[in-house]
Write an enzyme that holds these catalytic residues in place. Structure first.
Site, PDB file in Angstrom:
ATOM      1  N   TYR A 172       8.783  22.180  -7.104  1.00 35.86           N
ATOM      2  CA  TYR A 172       8.767  21.013  -7.968  1.00 35.86           C
ATOM      3  C   TYR A 172       9.291  19.723  -7.331  1.00 35.86           C
ATOM      4  O   TYR A 172       9.187  18.662  -7.937  1.00 35.86           O
ATOM      5  CB  TYR A 172       9.536  21.322  -9.252  1.00 35.86           C
ATOM      6  CG  TYR A 172       8.816  22.359 -10.090  1.00 35.86           C
ATOM      7  CD1 TYR A 172       7.735  21.995 -10.882  1.00 35.86           C
ATOM      8  CD2 TYR A 172       9.182  23.697 -10.039  1.00 35.86           C
ATOM      9  CE1 TYR A 172       7.050  22.933 -11.634  1.00 35.86           C
ATOM     10  CE2 TYR A 172       8.498  24.647 -10.785  1.00 35.86           C
ATOM     11  CZ  TYR A 172       7.429  24.264 -11.578  1.00 35.86           C
ATOM     12  OH  TYR A 172       6.744  25.202 -12.311  1.00 35.86           O
TER      13      TYR A 172
ATOM     14  N   PHE B  64      14.815  28.017 -20.490  1.00 34.80           N
ATOM     15  CA  PHE B  64      13.751  27.760 -21.449  1.00 34.80           C
ATOM     16  C   PHE B  64      12.399  27.874 -20.752  1.00 34.80           C
ATOM     17  O   PHE B  64      11.399  27.462 -21.209  1.00 34.80           O
ATOM     18  CB  PHE B  64      13.918  26.386 -22.111  1.00 34.80           C
ATOM     19  CG  PHE B  64      14.103  25.232 -21.160  1.00 34.80           C
ATOM     20  CD1 PHE B  64      13.009  24.616 -20.593  1.00 34.80           C
ATOM     21  CD2 PHE B  64      15.367  24.770 -20.828  1.00 34.80           C
ATOM     22  CE1 PHE B  64      13.158  23.554 -19.727  1.00 34.80           C
ATOM     23  CE2 PHE B  64      15.539  23.706 -19.974  1.00 34.80           C
ATOM     24  CZ  PHE B  64      14.430  23.083 -19.419  1.00 34.80           C
TER      25      PHE B  64
END
Length: 403
Positions: A117, A403
């Site tokens: 990322y 999450f």
């Protein structure tokens, strides 16, 4: 946008990308209820779904205590049959464009592989402490007042709302904490057999002071026996307290559970007090792991949303190839009361990419350290040291759950 009727298919593609292990009906149902389909996307090859990405709608605590709208980037996958075709880049491009249109200044994620990322502007901003504590040999020295805390067992499901109230009471006090929306409180009670691995179902203990609930701990116990006796393991799942003595009482309880000789904790705050209360820190086997990766979607709005622990007046030359609307010079003026960040034509004091801003944003990564690593260039003498102090946080940022 993901259509609700495609969710099961979409989620199956995600699970396959992460190994294909089936989830319990309870866990799958929870993720289905909280998945925001209107903020999720799929990549299709004809009739075949081959890529997934979503974004939860969170509010993230930043230095100074403000709760800032943040996209919790999640459920990102590309089918193994369709790798190296630019699908991930296309989904990240679409997602960040959407986030900008929605007006949120921040995006954040937990990375399955950290190297993925960075090219999209994300950087590790919080870190978690792992430990395996030999409670048969390590003792805890607790602060005065701890004996006044009452502990009692409760049914974890019956106490769900109570525990959520305690957690909500901690959110403003630490950068990185997430203000959760309804539905998230059940995440800690998903009791899949695969997660138990020989351990008990979740136990829950509440801490009370003067008739008020001030903390909770949720944990499992893995019983173990040898020829020399019991050596069970306590597996901490969640712990939160509204004051230091409530937290200390809960930690002392976990250290002293009968028939156990070790306490395993994962992803706790780097500055949590129990580390300074133990009799032998070496027997705690401390390790640090990366947690939350932060990306500034709108540099000006994001830097203006937090405060600075010392006065800052600095011009930043920001490079952001993936979101070019952030590139250019920004003057940041801030102090403990607030901040302003606006475009400027003034000469730059520091040059850095949006990744370095993401790393330093919550105050857990030093701009000075990034400068020493060659990631921030000082263009005006003294600017880096001053900015590093201002960007810092007296409390270590921390992500309480994935999450």
């Amino acid at each position: 946008m993901l259509r609700p009727e495609d969710w099961d298919r979409w989620y199956d593609v995600l699970l396959r990308a992460f190994g294909g292990v089936a989830e319990s009906a309870e866990e799958r149902g929870l993720w289905r209820r909280i998945t925001p389909c209107e903020r999720s996307i799929g990549a299709w090859d004809g009739e075949e779904l081959v890529g997934t990405a979503g974004a939860f709608d969170f509010r993230l605590t930043v230095p100074g205590g403000a709760s800032v709208p943040t996209a919790g980037v999640t459920m990102v996958s590309v089918s193994a049959t369709h790798r190296r075709r630019g699908l991930l880049t296309s989904m990240m491009r679409r997602q960040l464009d959407d986030l900008r249109a929605w007006g949120g200044p921040l995006a954040a994620l937990t990375a399955s592989e950290p190297m993925i990322y960075g090219r999209f502007g994300y950087a590790a901003a919080t870190f978690g402490l792992h430990a395996e504590i030999d409670t048969s040999r390590v003792r805890l020295s607790v602060p005065a007042g701890t004996d006044g805390v009452r502990l009692r067992y409760v049914d974890p499901r019956a106490a769900l709302d109570t525990c959520e109230e305690v957690y909500a009471g901690t959110v403003a006090g630490r950068p990185g904490l997430l203000a959760r929306r309804p539905g998230w409180e059940g995440l800690g009670l998903v009791d899949a057999e695969a997660e138990q691995d020989g351990a008990s179902p979740v136990h829950c203990v509440l801490a009370e002071r003067e008739g008020r609930v001030t903390g909770f701990a949720r944990y499992r116990v893995r019983p173990q026996y040898t020829d020399t006796g019991h050596n069970g393991q306590v597996l901490l799942q969640d712990l939160a307290g509204l004051d230091p003595v409530s937290e200390a009482a809960l930690w002392r309880f976990l250290f002293g559970i009968d028939l156990t000789t070790s306490l395993k904790v994962r992803g706790r705050p780097l500055d949590e007090a129990w580390q300074y209360q133990v009799s032998d820190v070496r027997r705690c086997e401390l390790k640090v792991r990366d947690q939350l990766y932060v990306r500034l979607v709108d540099v000006g709005a994001a830097l203006q949303a937090r405060t600075y622990q010392a006065p800052v007046d600095v011009v930043l030359e920001v490079e952001d190839a993936f979101c070019p609307w952030n590139s250019g010079r920004w003057r940041l003026s801030g102090d403990p009361k607030g901040a302003v960040c606006e475009r400027t034509a003034d000469p730059a004091d520091l040059a850095l990419s949006v990744r370095e801003l993401g790393a330093a944003y919550l105050g857990g990564v030093s701009l000075a350290a990034l400068g020493a690593g060659g990631r921030v260039r000082e263009l005006r003498e003294g600017a880096l040291a001053s900015a590093a102090v201002g960007f810092g946080s007296p409390v270590a940022p921390w992500l309480p759950h994935g999450f």
